[in-house]
Design a protein around this motif. Structure first.
Motif, mmCIF file in Angstrom:
data_model
loop_
_atom_site.group_PDB
_atom_site.id
_atom_site.type_symbol
_atom_site.label_atom_id
_atom_site.label_comp_id
_atom_site.label_asym_id
_atom_site.label_seq_id
_atom_site.Cartn_x
_atom_site.Cartn_y
_atom_site.Cartn_z
ATOM 1 N N PRO A 107 0.806 -1.231 0.000
ATOM 2 C CA PRO A 107 0.000 0.000 0.000
ATOM 3 C C PRO A 107 0.837 1.278 0.000
ATOM 4 N N ASP A 108 2.013 1.248 0.642
ATOM 5 C CA ASP A 108 2.814 2.466 0.746
ATOM 6 C C ASP A 108 3.910 2.563 -0.306
ATOM 7 N N ALA A 109 3.942 1.643 -1.254
ATOM 8 C CA ALA A 109 4.968 1.690 -2.296
ATOM 9 C C ALA A 109 4.699 2.854 -3.243
ATOM 10 N N VAL A 110 5.787 3.425 -3.782
ATOM 11 C CA VAL A 110 5.693 4.502 -4.766
ATOM 12 C C VAL A 110 6.225 3.965 -6.084
ATOM 13 N N LEU A 111 5.345 3.838 -7.064
ATOM 14 C CA LEU A 111 5.751 3.301 -8.350
ATOM 15 C C LEU A 111 6.075 4.435 -9.319
ATOM 16 N N HIS A 112 7.231 4.340 -9.953
ATOM 17 C CA HIS A 112 7.640 5.299 -10.972
ATOM 18 C C HIS A 112 7.460 4.627 -12.334
ATOM 19 N N TRP A 113 6.397 5.029 -13.024
ATOM 20 C CA TRP A 113 6.076 4.423 -14.319
ATOM 21 C C TRP A 113 6.857 5.149 -15.411
ATOM 22 N N VAL A 114 8.148 4.973 -15.401
ATOM 23 C CA VAL A 114 9.006 5.688 -16.352
ATOM 24 C C VAL A 114 9.988 4.703 -16.976
ATOM 25 N N ALA A 115 10.431 5.039 -18.145
ATOM 26 C CA ALA A 115 11.490 4.252 -18.798
ATOM 27 C C ALA A 115 12.834 4.752 -18.293
ATOM 28 N N CYS A 116 13.692 3.834 -17.896
ATOM 29 C CA CYS A 116 15.027 4.194 -17.418
ATOM 30 C C CYS A 116 16.071 3.616 -18.366
ATOM 31 N N ASP A 117 17.304 4.058 -18.178
ATOM 32 C CA ASP A 117 18.357 3.510 -19.030
ATOM 33 C C ASP A 117 18.617 2.049 -18.665
ATOM 34 N N ASP A 118 19.399 1.395 -19.468
ATOM 35 C CA ASP A 118 19.686 -0.029 -19.252
ATOM 36 C C ASP A 118 21.023 -0.261 -18.558
ATOM 37 N N VAL A 119 21.572 0.813 -17.964
ATOM 38 C CA VAL A 119 22.879 0.698 -17.327
ATOM 39 C C VAL A 119 22.763 0.056 -15.950
ATOM 40 N N GLY A 120 21.583 0.123 -15.360
ATOM 41 C CA GLY A 120 21.403 -0.391 -14.006
ATOM 42 C C GLY A 120 21.412 -1.909 -13.948
ATOM 43 N N LEU A 121 20.988 -2.422 -12.815
ATOM 44 C CA LEU A 121 20.940 -3.853 -12.573
ATOM 45 C C LEU A 121 19.515 -4.365 -12.752
ATOM 46 N N PRO A 122 19.315 -5.681 -12.838
ATOM 47 C CA PRO A 122 17.947 -6.207 -12.953
ATOM 48 C C PRO A 122 17.085 -5.851 -11.740
ATOM 49 N N HIS A 123 17.733 -5.524 -10.628
ATOM 50 C CA HIS A 123 16.991 -5.244 -9.399
ATOM 51 C C HIS A 123 17.164 -3.814 -8.908
ATOM 52 N N ALA A 124 17.933 -2.985 -9.622
ATOM 53 C CA ALA A 124 18.179 -1.602 -9.191
ATOM 54 C C ALA A 124 18.467 -0.734 -10.411
ATOM 55 N N VAL A 125 17.896 0.465 -10.436
ATOM 56 C CA VAL A 125 18.187 1.389 -11.537
ATOM 57 C C VAL A 125 19.608 1.907 -11.380
ATOM 58 N N SER A 126 20.102 2.606 -12.379
ATOM 59 C CA SER A 126 21.440 3.181 -12.303
ATOM 60 C C SER A 126 21.454 4.331 -11.297
ATOM 61 N N ILE A 127 22.634 4.699 -10.827
ATOM 62 C CA ILE A 127 22.769 5.829 -9.909
ATOM 63 C C ILE A 127 22.241 7.104 -10.565
#
Length: 305
Positions: A107-127
């Motif tokens: 219930p308290d999660a914040v979802l960011h419905w955005v496209a990110c680069d592919d530099v990050g990890l399968p479980h974490a976006v890039s810095i």
């Protein structure tokens, strides 16, 4: 620098996590029973149906993976040790078309419905993506404090931040001029902004001989320390703080200590209290050149509002 080492350790731990599907495990030679035994033995973490993780997986990362996304924004930065004022719930980046994520999110999660680069990890976006999103997701003062922390811990360079701001809407760009990375904590970043609104001259992280390093020296004579529970609790620490204040008083300084919570939640009152101290003692600017006991730490700069 211990903080830097801890941050690098957290980054390494994040990179050591492997996300595998059931098919990946079967292709590696594990039977269904072997997979079950590995989960029960703690060698595998079951994230959701058909998805497993190898390694020490923080709870927030597990939550993001369960939703079908990646840990992002202030949640990732906080996990690494960057200052974040408020981060209730887990911030998760999900692919725009992944509508089923809404059914699995806490219930308290914040979802960011955005496209990110592919530099990050399968479980974490890039810095880069985490910092970029944190600027948009926080109030201006909180975003400045986070960016100060990013620079102070050398997670990114200023040139890197400049490139990130170039990709943001123009309304965010004035924030960059207020970021310098000198502040060693979130309360110090907020205090810096308070002092700027007062239009006073101040230096940050100033070494005072026979006293030690002061968070702020305002108008050459007023020491302001930003006290947090993490570093100033316990009677022994309070005794050391009081000894420092007495030593500073012998050199002609006035010292005040402001709790971090007041800096965050009562900024107007803190500003007026500092103004009252300055008015009560009158203009006493002496300048660092004429104060023999004061030595710059090499990081602070004289500045005014």
């Amino acid at each position: 620098m211990p903080e830097k080492k801890r941050m690098l350790d957290r980054l390494r731990e994040l990179h050591r996590i492997q996300i595998l599907s059931r098919n990946d495990l079967r292709e590696a030679g594990l039977s269904t029973h072997a997979i079950t035994r590995a989960v029960r033995g703690g060698r595998l973490t079951r994230i959701r149906n058909g998805v497993y993780a190898v390694g020490d997986v923080p709870e927030d990362v597990q939550t993001a993976l369960h939703v079908g996304g990646r840990i992002s924004c202030v949640s990732l930065l906080r996990l690494l040790g960057i200052f974040v004022l408020e981060a209730t719930g887990v911030h998760i980046q999900v692919r725009p078309h992944l509508s089923r994520s809404r059914d699995r999110r806490p219930p308290d999660a914040v979802l960011h419905w955005v496209a990110c680069d592919d530099v990050g990890l399968p479980h974490a976006v890039s810095i880069d993506d985490a910092v970029r999103q944190s600027i948009r997701c926080q109030a201006p003062r909180a975003a400045i404090a986070t960016l100060d922390s990013v620079l102070h811990h050398r997670l990114l360079t200023r040139e890197h931040l400049v490139s990130i701001f170039q990709g943001l809407p123009e309304r965010y760009r004035p924030l960059l001029a207020l970021v310098d990375g000198i502040a060693e904590s979130g309360p110090e970043s907020f205090m810096k902004l308070i002092l700027r609104t007062l239009g006073v001259r101040f230096e940050m992280q100033v070494e005072i001989q026979e006293v030690g390093r002061a968070d702020f020296v305002v108008e050459g004579w007023l020491i302001i320390e930003c006290d947090s529970r993490e570093f100033h609790q316990g009677w022994d620490q309070q005794m050391r703080d009081r000894a420092r204040d007495l030593g500073a008083a012998r050199l002609g300084y006035v010292s005040i200590r402001v709790p971090a919570m007041d800096i965050f939640t009562r900024q107007g009152e803190v500003r007026e209290a500092i103004r009252a101290v300055i008015v009560a003692f009158g203009p006493r600017w002496r300048g660092t050149a004429s104060v023999p006991k004061l030595r710059r730490s090499g990081r602070g700069k004289p500045r005014s509002g």
